[in-house]
Design a protein around this motif. Structure first.
Motif, mmCIF file in Angstrom:
data_model
loop_
_atom_site.group_PDB
_atom_site.id
_atom_site.type_symbol
_atom_site.label_atom_id
_atom_site.label_comp_id
_atom_site.label_asym_id
_atom_site.label_seq_id
_atom_site.Cartn_x
_atom_site.Cartn_y
_atom_site.Cartn_z
ATOM 1 N N ALA A 49 3.439 49.491 -36.525
ATOM 2 C CA ALA A 49 2.907 50.574 -35.483
ATOM 3 C C ALA A 49 3.962 51.418 -35.160
ATOM 4 N N MET A 51 4.686 55.140 -32.804
ATOM 5 C CA MET A 51 4.280 55.989 -31.765
ATOM 6 C C MET A 51 5.465 57.080 -31.270
ATOM 7 N N ASP A 55 3.100 60.716 -27.883
ATOM 8 C CA ASP A 55 2.190 59.541 -27.880
ATOM 9 C C ASP A 55 1.171 59.485 -29.121
ATOM 10 N N THR A 57 0.072 57.976 -32.407
ATOM 11 C CA THR A 57 0.194 56.511 -33.129
ATOM 12 C C THR A 57 -0.099 56.357 -34.108
ATOM 13 N N TYR A 59 -1.032 52.962 -37.286
ATOM 14 C CA TYR A 59 -0.850 51.400 -37.499
ATOM 15 C C TYR A 59 -1.318 51.209 -39.014
ATOM 16 N N SER A 70 2.736 50.730 -27.202
ATOM 17 C CA SER A 70 2.667 51.409 -26.367
ATOM 18 C C SER A 70 4.344 51.861 -25.811
#
Length: 115
Positions: A49, A51, A55, A57, A59, A70
């Motif tokens: 993952a 980021m 923000d 993201t 995966y 996060s």
């Protein structure tokens, strides 16, 4: 230069949870991407993952719905919450930070999921 320090790996039973943390220091820059990769024995390192500082993201399909990435930009820290862990998640997990100056890796933290 950027330095990354990871923590939070360990041994857990299948179905359990772990939370990985990675703190960054140095020339992190405001615009960057932080993420987690993993490498199992005999396999290539793969993205888990990531980021961006905006923000956004990304995966791996194998962890969607189970893992959550996060970040706390004020602390230059990225987290990986891993739920419903499976034996196939067993690997060394590496933190990564990329910006216009660097592509830096952490030292890795072992995650072992027993069946």
């Amino acid at each position: 230069q950027v330095q990354l320090v990871e923590s939070g790996g360990g041994l857990v039973q299948a179905g359990g949870s772990l939370r990985l943390s990675c703190g960054a220091s140095g020339s992190t820059l405001r615009v960057n991407t932080m993420g987690w990769y993993r490498q199992a024995p005999g396999k290539q390192r793969e993205l888990v993952a990531a980021m961006t500082s905006a923000d956004i993201t990304n995966y791996a399909d194998s962890v969607k719905g189970r893992f959550t990435i996060s970040r706390d930009n004020a602390k230059n820290t990225v987290y990986l919450q891993m739920n419903n862990l499976k034996p196939e998640d067993t690997a060394v997990y590496y933190c990564n930070l990329r910006n216009m100056l660097t592509n830096t890796w952490g030292q890795g933290t072992q995650v072992t999921v027993s069946s």
